[in-house]
Design a protein around this motif. Sequence first.
Motif, short mmCIF file in Angstrom:
data_model
loop_
_atom_site.label_atom_id
_atom_site.label_comp_id
_atom_site.label_asym_id
_atom_site.label_seq_id
_atom_site.Cartn_x
_atom_site.Cartn_y
_atom_site.Cartn_z
N ASN A 374 0.83 -1.20 0.00
CA ASN A 374 0.00 0.00 0.00
C ASN A 374 0.87 1.26 0.00
OD1 ASN A 374 -1.69 2.15 1.88
ND2 ASN A 374 -3.01 0.98 0.49
N THR A 375 1.92 1.26 0.80
CA THR A 375 2.82 2.41 0.85
C THR A 375 3.56 2.59 -0.47
OG1 THR A 375 3.13 2.07 3.22
CG2 THR A 375 4.71 3.50 2.12
N PHE A 376 3.95 1.47 -1.11
CA PHE A 376 4.58 1.56 -2.43
C PHE A 376 3.61 2.18 -3.44
CE2 PHE A 376 5.86 -0.49 -6.52
CZ PHE A 376 7.05 0.21 -6.66
N GLY A 377 2.33 1.83 -3.30
CA GLY A 377 1.32 2.47 -4.15
C GLY A 377 1.21 3.96 -3.87
N CYS A 378 1.31 4.33 -2.58
CA CYS A 378 1.28 5.75 -2.21
C CYS A 378 2.46 6.50 -2.84
CB CYS A 378 1.34 5.90 -0.69
SG CYS A 378 -0.12 5.29 0.18
N ILE A 379 3.64 5.87 -2.80
CA ILE A 379 4.82 6.48 -3.42
C ILE A 379 4.59 6.70 -4.91
CG2 ILE A 379 7.25 6.08 -4.01
CD1 ILE A 379 7.45 4.44 -1.39
N SER A 380 4.08 5.67 -5.58
CA SER A 380 3.84 5.76 -7.03
C SER A 380 2.77 6.80 -7.34
CB SER A 380 3.42 4.39 -7.57
OG SER A 380 4.39 3.41 -7.28
N GLY A 381 1.72 6.85 -6.50
CA GLY A 381 0.67 7.85 -6.71
C GLY A 381 1.19 9.26 -6.59
N THR A 382 2.05 9.50 -5.59
CA THR A 382 2.66 10.82 -5.42
C THR A 382 3.50 11.19 -6.63
OG1 THR A 382 2.75 10.51 -3.02
CG2 THR A 382 4.17 12.20 -3.96
N PHE A 383 4.34 10.24 -7.07
CA PHE A 383 5.27 10.52 -8.16
C PHE A 383 4.53 10.76 -9.48
CE2 PHE A 383 8.07 9.03 -11.60
CZ PHE A 383 9.15 9.89 -11.40
N PHE A 384 3.69 9.82 -9.87
CA PHE A 384 3.05 9.92 -11.18
C PHE A 384 2.03 11.06 -11.24
CE2 PHE A 384 4.74 5.62 -11.61
CZ PHE A 384 5.25 5.67 -12.90
N THR A 385 1.32 11.29 -10.13
CA THR A 385 0.34 12.38 -10.13
C THR A 385 1.03 13.74 -10.23
OG1 THR A 385 -1.18 11.06 -8.79
CG2 THR A 385 -1.58 13.43 -8.89
N GLY A 386 2.05 13.95 -9.38
CA GLY A 386 2.70 15.25 -9.33
C GLY A 386 3.64 15.53 -10.47
N ILE A 387 4.33 14.50 -10.97
CA ILE A 387 5.37 14.71 -11.97
C ILE A 387 4.87 14.49 -13.40
CG2 ILE A 387 7.67 13.97 -12.74
CD1 ILE A 387 7.67 15.41 -10.07
N PHE A 388 3.93 13.56 -13.60
CA PHE A 388 3.50 13.21 -14.95
C PHE A 388 2.06 13.60 -15.26
CE2 PHE A 388 7.08 10.23 -14.40
CZ PHE A 388 7.80 10.54 -15.55
N LEU A 389 1.12 13.12 -14.45
CA LEU A 389 -0.29 13.28 -14.81
C LEU A 389 -0.74 14.73 -14.83
CD1 LEU A 389 -1.86 10.25 -12.87
CD2 LEU A 389 -1.46 10.46 -15.34
#
Length: 562
Positions: A374-389
Amino acid sequence: MYFFILILFFLSGFSSLIYQIIWLKKLHLIFGVTTPSIVATLIAFMSGLSFGSFIFGKYSSKFKKPFLTYGIMEGVIGIYAFFINYFFQIADKVFIFSYNHLSNSPFFSDFFRFLISFIILFLPTFLMGGTFPLIIQGVEKLNSTFGKKTGTLYGINTLGAFFGVFSTTFFLIPKFGFKTTNYFAILINFFIFFSSFFILKEISLKTETEKFYETKYKKYFLMIIFFMGFTSFGYEVLWNRVLILHTGSNVYAYGLVLCNILIGIGLGSFVYSIFHKKIKNPLKTLGWVELLLAFYSLFQIYLFLNFTDILIAFASLPWKSAISQVFYSLFFGTSTLLFIPTFLMGLSFPLTIKIFAKEKENPGNVAGKVYGINTFGCISGTFFTGIFLIPKIGTTKTFFLMIFINLLLSFLILENKKEKLIPFILFFPLIGLFFIFPSEKIFLSAGIYKEEKNKVFAFKEDITGAVIGIEKKDGLSLEINGINVAGTSPDLFLIQKLQGHIPLLFSKNPKNVLHIGLGSGGTLYTVSKYGAEKIYVAEISPAIIDISSKYFTFVNHNVFQD
């Protein structure tokens, strides 16, 4: 004894969030506060939590005295925190050296920020992540029913985190500063260590069995857990992106938002622990939780469009002082937006642990896997949302994408065909909204734009924020996240010219000029008239450059083409 364990775990959450706020602020002083810097340091912090939870969960059964091990880990965290300022000083020197002598490319700089942060923060965050599965291993064995206490433990730790954020943001740092606040958290760690060593070390475990919930989707459940974390932190990035126009960009506003998030998650976990026995089908319950989260997130967009009116309604209540009026109107206004979705997120975590559990599997192993993924998902959500999406498709469309993922998770989790039909039907209007809903509308609903009702001539989002060009009575205004950075009103026009003239009038034959902040380009055009060989412009927002070069040519005279 169980109540005493809850107190210690509350204090763990309290001290951990004190460290998170202090340490990340220290790193931001070294790396800057750009979006890539913030994302890099946050990911480094959370990576340790994820690894720690997964590894300690996997080997939790090897620890015959998990409470004593937990206390030792807290003690090591305290010792490390005592020396961490020395590591920050070394990090500062290493980063400056790497930037000056190795490479100053944006990619390398961001990677090095992450690498330095990861090296400094890995050990304490690794241990912080490991405390959760160890406590679960110990408490669940003592209470013999797996899942019964998980919600309470997760909730009490999260509420400790809430009080850590609240007290650090509004009291400890303003009153005592970073250094003393760090020492206060260290004292908490040592209190936990000595309490575990002298009181909890003799507790032995007993093995119990119970009936576990079986589902044919269990082998796919890691993916579901990952995307639940992905959307939860994706939403958090989006909430902060929009709320900054209403609350401002100061640390107190961010603290209020984070406090609301933690309250909702903590109370959701507590409610699960209360109604644990009444949940006969946890998979179905989780499916409906994800569906309700999608529904409310869609409704949340409507609330954002009317958030100014919500704040005004709370502000009009009879508060005792102006400070109380501002604080409580922002707190309760933000709660209106965030409480229900974060409450649902708090419910979902212990539900996933219950569903994912396998017969005869150690509770700590289950909790470690779920928390880690779940935390790894949180990390990915932070990265992809803020940097890419957000830079690619914008905040509004990213909102709809997160809602789509919630609907998809609900569709995958629910087993009844009639129940599956609900998220399936909602997919189609959501796709329509994705393409036709105006991207700028959610930003222009903020009071600073809503009251003036000026004409918007440009809107563009990038990694740094939302850049808006507005035509006002006295001229054009260029703003990022609601803050004016340039304009053509008589006073702003004069200031921009003087910013170029005054320093260069005092410089004899300047050859190299550094101009920080492009704005409309008026100052840059003025500087270009002094015959400098090279002019370097530092501007962190690509959208500012695009809009200035398109709409402010009568100010900058296309100086970019020179």
